[in-house]
Enzyme design. Sequence first.
Site, PDB file in Angstrom:
ATOM      1  N   GLY A  26      25.180  38.896 -30.652  1.00 34.95           N
ATOM      2  CA  GLY A  26      25.804  38.364 -31.848  1.00 34.95           C
ATOM      3  C   GLY A  26      27.090  37.630 -31.557  1.00 34.95           C
ATOM      4  N   ASP A  55       8.699  32.978 -26.299  1.00 32.96           N
ATOM      5  CA  ASP A  55       9.847  33.431 -27.082  1.00 32.96           C
ATOM      6  C   ASP A  55       9.350  33.539 -28.525  1.00 32.96           C
ATOM      7  OD1 ASP A  55      12.600  33.898 -27.805  1.00 32.96           O
ATOM      8  OD2 ASP A  55      12.589  31.871 -28.618  1.00 32.96           O
ATOM      9  N   GLY A 114      26.143  40.701 -35.945  1.00 35.56           N
ATOM     10  CA  GLY A 114      25.112  40.820 -34.922  1.00 35.56           C
ATOM     11  C   GLY A 114      24.197  41.999 -35.141  1.00 35.56           C
ATOM     12  N   SER A 143      28.062  27.429 -34.792  1.00 31.83           N
ATOM     13  CA  SER A 143      26.832  27.741 -34.056  1.00 31.83           C
ATOM     14  C   SER A 143      25.670  26.849 -34.476  1.00 31.83           C
ATOM     15  CB  SER A 143      26.447  29.211 -34.287  1.00 31.83           C
ATOM     16  OG  SER A 143      25.213  29.512 -33.663  1.00 31.83           O
ATOM     17  N   GLY A 159      22.689  37.460 -26.816  1.00 29.02           N
ATOM     18  CA  GLY A 159      21.630  38.395 -27.154  1.00 29.02           C
ATOM     19  C   GLY A 159      22.032  39.474 -28.135  1.00 29.02           C
ATOM     20  N   GLU A 168      29.664  31.992 -38.011  1.00 23.90           N
ATOM     21  CA  GLU A 168      28.552  31.132 -37.586  1.00 23.90           C
ATOM     22  C   GLU A 168      28.848  29.644 -37.769  1.00 23.90           C
ATOM     23  OE1 GLU A 168      26.205  32.182 -35.912  1.00 23.90           O
ATOM     24  OE2 GLU A 168      25.029  33.811 -36.796  1.00 23.90           O
ATOM     25  N   HIS A 193      22.514  28.099 -33.734  1.00 24.36           N
ATOM     26  CA  HIS A 193      21.396  29.040 -33.702  1.00 24.36           C
ATOM     27  C   HIS A 193      20.642  29.026 -35.031  1.00 24.36           C
ATOM     28  CE1 HIS A 193      19.269  32.921 -33.374  1.00 24.36           C
ATOM     29  NE2 HIS A 193      19.376  32.734 -32.065  1.00 24.36           N
ATOM     30  N   CYS A 206       0.852  -1.194   0.000  1.00 26.17           N
ATOM     31  CA  CYS A 206       0.000   0.000   0.000  1.00 26.17           C
ATOM     32  C   CYS A 206       0.883   1.237   0.000  1.00 26.17           C
ATOM     33  CB  CYS A 206      -0.926   0.008   1.218  1.00 26.17           C
ATOM     34  SG  CYS A 206      -0.014   0.081   2.778  1.00 26.17           S
TER      35      CYS A 206
END
Length: 699
Positions: A465, A396, A478, A433, A463, A430, A435, A17
Amino acid sequence: MDKKITKATLKIEGMHCASCAQNIEHSLKNTEGVIEANVSFIDNRAFVEYDETKVKPEKIKKVIKGLGYGVEAPEAKKKTSTYSYLSILRVIIVGILLLFSWLAGYLKWEIGFFPAHWKHLEDFFAALAIVIGWWPILKNAVRTVLSKNLSVNVLVSIAVIASLFVDAHKEAATVIFIVLLGGFLEGFTTSKTNQAIRKLMELAPKKVRVRRNGKELVIPIEEVAVGDLVIVKPGEQVGVDGTLMTNDAQVDQSVITGESMPVTKRKGEKVLAGSVSDGCYFEIKATQVGENTTLSRIQRLVEEAQTRNAPIQNLADKFAKYFVPTVLLVALLIGVFTFDVKKAITILIVACPCAFIIATPVAIVAAIGRGAKKGILIKGGEYLENLGQIDTVIFDKTGTLTRGKPQVLEIRGFNDHDENEIIEVAATLESKSEHHLAQAILEKAREIGVTPKEPERIEVVRGKGIIGEYDHNNAYLGNLNLIKEYGVNLPPNISSYIQAEEQKGHTAVVVAHDGEACGVICLSDRLREGAKNTINNLRNMGIENIWMMTGDNKTTAQNISQDLGIDKYFAEMLPEDKISQIRELQKHGKAVLMIGDGINDAPALSQADVGIVMGSGTDIALESGNIALMKDDLAKIPESIELGRKTVSVIKQNLTFALGFNFLMFTLAGLGIVHMIGGAVFHQISSLFVILNAMRLLV
């Protein structure tokens, strides 16, 4: 010595139990080196987090075994069926003996049929039923007391002992039978709840076809290696995660994502284990096998989630902790002052808080199972409870409200810098990356035949670049904030061009090197299908605030907010800005749900009361946030909130019923209206009610 934090999931055998689970959990938490322990009676599992420098796994198992329970690793072969058969057999034998006892009493007292030397047969059958049926209850009760705890087994055992002293053998045997039968029915019912979850996870085939050295072989799933070419024929299930190597294929991946219709996979796209070929032949190159497949990881996460208590469960456990000794004291006082031992025994039986203890966990397990079936992976009861209280939703933008696959619209070079030079600088920065914007830039570079160079240095400015160096040149990529921060010269003609593109709702990324801006890359992303309907549904559900936060420019943010009917937007936000804004809302008593793609939203997702990650079954989605959506479908957001609200409602119903029913039976027993046998029956009815009520969440 540094800590070595380890997590382990253990299967436990022999729990009868919810009190058994409480007893194990309490003992584990009191073990030196154990940081956290959660035990699920519903799932028969313990989730333990411990410091391996202070306690070894063998010690943890020893603690559990010392309480009289079996324990093994979750991957060990299932042995619970043996225990189930013994439980069924015990209930049947005790029931038959009890029937003989009642029959003997009826024949003796009502008909006077039995000869004189059979006059004790009634008590003999009852005593035999007590010996066989009471043993597992008494064993657990003794071990509970030795571990300095109290449980339902202790109350029942005290009631049985008291019954024997007042010569109520048949009543004691009846109570034991009802407790055993009720425990078996609870276990059977909760196993059905859990089975509904397990069926979602145990879908990988045992054998698969692979092509090795030009030959087609059928091998056990355990022998498949990364890089193997796996063959999937029409109607077969995929056993590994892999990359589609043949032409387009139709697959049913409902077990992972919850989507009802088959989807088309293109060559080079990922195919997940557990998917089913929808009438076509294809081949995939294995990228993740065994425990590393998405399906296996979902199974582990769901199993861990089932053992994580909701805050409301902690309150219920604290109540039960003080309620049991209070019941003992009240029963003792009634027995002493009324000289009615049977009334005191009845109070012990009816006041057992079993239904109250399982009211929350059975609902949580059912809801987690429901979510998994719908492609909503909920990582614990806490997040379900928080979902039910959400009044503020923050989205977002990129990868959430938009598709997250922006396209390069234009590459504009200025002051004698050409298109190829601009894209080469951007693609080089890049190249490492993941992203969304990076992928669009790299794809465009491949399209026009530009190969990125190897950067000598890369630094991500969150936020804003990327800055870096290659061929001994400083380079920048960026937004305008990055350009201003590093003192890069921005000619007026470039500034005017950026302003015009942003007015169109485009994202403008500045490319610069050697201290001067030399070009701009303009990108655009499309809104997800159903985004506006999702916003409207959230508003119809009574969500007070629906906001959007983005690192993008104000004009783009404004255009999207107007298109979707979002209440408020925040643009050009850094990750720390998002956290600050969420904290401010929470200070004013708001329950915040944050939805992101998990790539650069992790801090905000963690700060929110609940963080939901959209990711189509990616590693990021599985590891980030409190809830992972296995399909990028915004309609799952209101569905998740509704599931949370319904779960909280069911939990409150269960707790209210369990508490009210307990006090009602307590009062009726004190007044002598309910007696021992009736008390045992009502006690089991209350537990079964909360289980069946919770199972509604599975539908």
